[in-house]
Design an enzyme around this catalytic site. Structure first.
Site, PDB file in Angstrom:
ATOM      1  N   TYR A   3      38.264  43.843  22.856  1.00  0.00           N
ATOM      2  CA  TYR A   3      37.321  44.041  23.961  1.00  0.00           C
ATOM      3  C   TYR A   3      36.802  45.480  23.973  1.00  0.00           C
ATOM      4  O   TYR A   3      37.517  46.410  23.566  1.00  0.00           O
ATOM      5  CB  TYR A   3      38.003  43.817  25.321  1.00  0.00           C
ATOM      6  CG  TYR A   3      38.581  42.460  25.555  1.00  0.00           C
ATOM      7  CD1 TYR A   3      37.861  41.477  26.244  1.00  0.00           C
ATOM      8  CD2 TYR A   3      39.874  42.149  25.129  1.00  0.00           C
ATOM      9  CE1 TYR A   3      38.409  40.226  26.492  1.00  0.00           C
ATOM     10  CE2 TYR A   3      40.425  40.892  25.369  1.00  0.00           C
ATOM     11  CZ  TYR A   3      39.694  39.939  26.046  1.00  0.00           C
ATOM     12  OH  TYR A   3      40.244  38.703  26.287  1.00  0.00           O
ATOM     13  N   ASP A  33      37.840  44.769  39.272  1.00  0.00           N
ATOM     14  CA  ASP A  33      36.568  44.788  38.549  1.00  0.00           C
ATOM     15  C   ASP A  33      35.426  44.995  39.535  1.00  0.00           C
ATOM     16  O   ASP A  33      35.632  45.061  40.748  1.00  0.00           O
ATOM     17  CB  ASP A  33      36.377  43.514  37.714  1.00  0.00           C
ATOM     18  CG  ASP A  33      36.317  42.244  38.563  1.00  0.00           C
ATOM     19  OD1 ASP A  33      35.650  42.250  39.613  1.00  0.00           O
ATOM     20  OD2 ASP A  33      36.948  41.237  38.183  1.00  0.00           O
ATOM     21  N   ARG A  87      41.493  43.979  32.915  1.00  0.00           N
ATOM     22  CA  ARG A  87      41.294  44.558  34.250  1.00  0.00           C
ATOM     23  C   ARG A  87      42.527  45.349  34.682  1.00  0.00           C
ATOM     24  O   ARG A  87      42.424  46.451  35.235  1.00  0.00           O
ATOM     25  CB  ARG A  87      41.040  43.446  35.274  1.00  0.00           C
ATOM     26  CG  ARG A  87      39.676  42.807  35.197  1.00  0.00           C
ATOM     27  CD  ARG A  87      39.529  41.768  36.275  1.00  0.00           C
ATOM     28  NE  ARG A  87      40.277  40.560  36.005  1.00  0.00           N
ATOM     29  CZ  ARG A  87      40.778  39.747  36.930  1.00  0.00           C
ATOM     30  NH1 ARG A  87      40.647  40.057  38.207  1.00  0.00           N
ATOM     31  NH2 ARG A  87      41.417  38.645  36.607  1.00  0.00           N
ATOM     32  N   ASP A 137      36.501  36.075  32.452  1.00  0.00           N
ATOM     33  CA  ASP A 137      36.126  36.181  33.858  1.00  0.00           C
ATOM     34  C   ASP A 137      34.605  36.105  33.991  1.00  0.00           C
ATOM     35  O   ASP A 137      33.874  36.501  33.060  1.00  0.00           O
ATOM     36  CB  ASP A 137      36.609  37.506  34.445  1.00  0.00           C
ATOM     37  CG  ASP A 137      38.125  37.563  34.561  1.00  0.00           C
ATOM     38  OD1 ASP A 137      38.741  36.511  34.775  1.00  0.00           O
ATOM     39  OD2 ASP A 137      38.685  38.671  34.433  1.00  0.00           O
TER      40      ASP A 137
END
Length: 317
Positions: free
Chosen positions: A73, A87, A179, A45
């Site tokens: 991540y 987000d 997310r 993203d």
């Protein structure tokens, strides 16, 4: 006559900056290297940063293997509010005063490890009736996102941060929306939350140790020295089965012909699988996908079943 660019083969691991889309990174690196062809593995993203593998030339044939690999991540959840995108780029749509304690967080971590169900965010690239979900969401249309199963291999709570935030690390399968994971962790804790930060530290066999900043490349005048930053095509190979074939069989594969598996002891591989990177669980319905090599060079992506080793993609090297 339009200039088509140079034939360049290999990998580049870009540390994607915040605020830039993955497709834009592909465009810029193609221009920097004056390359004929490139592509990326595992979309990030725009608000996310970190490992974005870029394949050049013949390496683009290997992108599915990297995209299908595990990813890791680090992410920061902002407690007490929800956004329409899950987000920090989105608009706050709800608030909640509850801030979870460290003990509460640690207690729910095991609930998110293993195979779990996720409902991806409406602001995602998933197609609904032929249209991107984020396009429908931006128009204000109601988007019914299908639930999907993903796998969380590991989830760690890294600690509390100032401003009612907390940091985590996750190792997950293809198709995981971090997310959504952050949102669901907050809901499990009886509050709201969205991702303030998201940084990918590993994608398949590529990690931050191999990274280079896009800005550094853009500040260099094109020269052969640029090519020193490219990683060999074989860099990804620890994550997939490799079959060393004979010169005669390599020639057959390059011509699109199948070869017999009997000479390579691969019969037992079909239907087998491990999760330690030696034999990757990248499969077609009718066999196992692997890579054939001769004399240390890539020959073809192949599909193995009990009867034959068939070429899927042949490398022109």
């Amino acid at each position: 006559m339009k200039h088509k660019g140079l034939d360049i083969n290999g990998w580049l691991v870009i540390d994607k900056p915040r605020g830039m889309g993955s497709t834009e990174v592909v465009r810029r690196t193609k221009r920097i290297f004056n390359a004929k062809k490139n592509g990326h593995a595992g979309t990030l993203d725009p608000f996310a940063t970190g490992v974005l593998p870029i394949a050049f030339g013949e390496a683009t044939k290997l992108l599915p293997f990297v995209t299908d690999g595990r990813k890791k991540y680090e992410f920061v959840i902002q407690w007490g509010a929800a956004t329409n995108t899950d987000d920090s780029d989105g608009e706050i749509i709800n608030r909640c005063g509850k801030i979870p304690s460290q003990e509460e967080i640690l207690n729910i971590i095991p609930d998110f490890i293993g195979k779990i169900k996720q409902v991806p965010p409406a602001y995602s690239a998933i197609k609904i009736n032929g249209q991107r979900a984020y396009d429908l969401a931006r128009k204000g249309e109601s988007v019914d996102m299908p639930e999907r199963e993903i796998e969380i291999y590991d989830l760690k709570f890294l600690g509390e941060l100032p401003n009612q935030q907390a940091k985590f690390e996750v190792e997950c399968s293809k198709g995981t929306y971090v997310r959504t994971l952050g949102r669901d962790i907050a809901l499990k804790l009886g509050t709201l939350g969205y991702l303030q930060e998201l940084r990918r530290t590993k994608c398949g066999n590529f990690d931050l140790r191999q990274k280079i900043l896009l800005e550094k490349l853009e500040n260099m005048v094109y020269s052969p020295k640029l090519l020193e930053y490219l990683l060999p095509m074989e860099t990804f190979l620890c994550d997939i089965t490799v079959i060393a074939v004979s010169e005669a069989d390599a020639a057959k594969l390059k011509l699109g012909q199948s070869i017999s598996p009997k000479n390579y002891g691969v019969d037992a591989l079909v239907g087998a699988g491990t999760e330690d990177g030696i034999l990757r669980d990248v499969r077609a319905d009718d066999g196992l996908e692997a890579v054939a090599m001769f004399d240390g060079k890539l020959v073809a992506v192949v599909r193995i079943d009990e009867r034959r080793i068939a070429p899927v993609r042949v490398f022109n090297l």
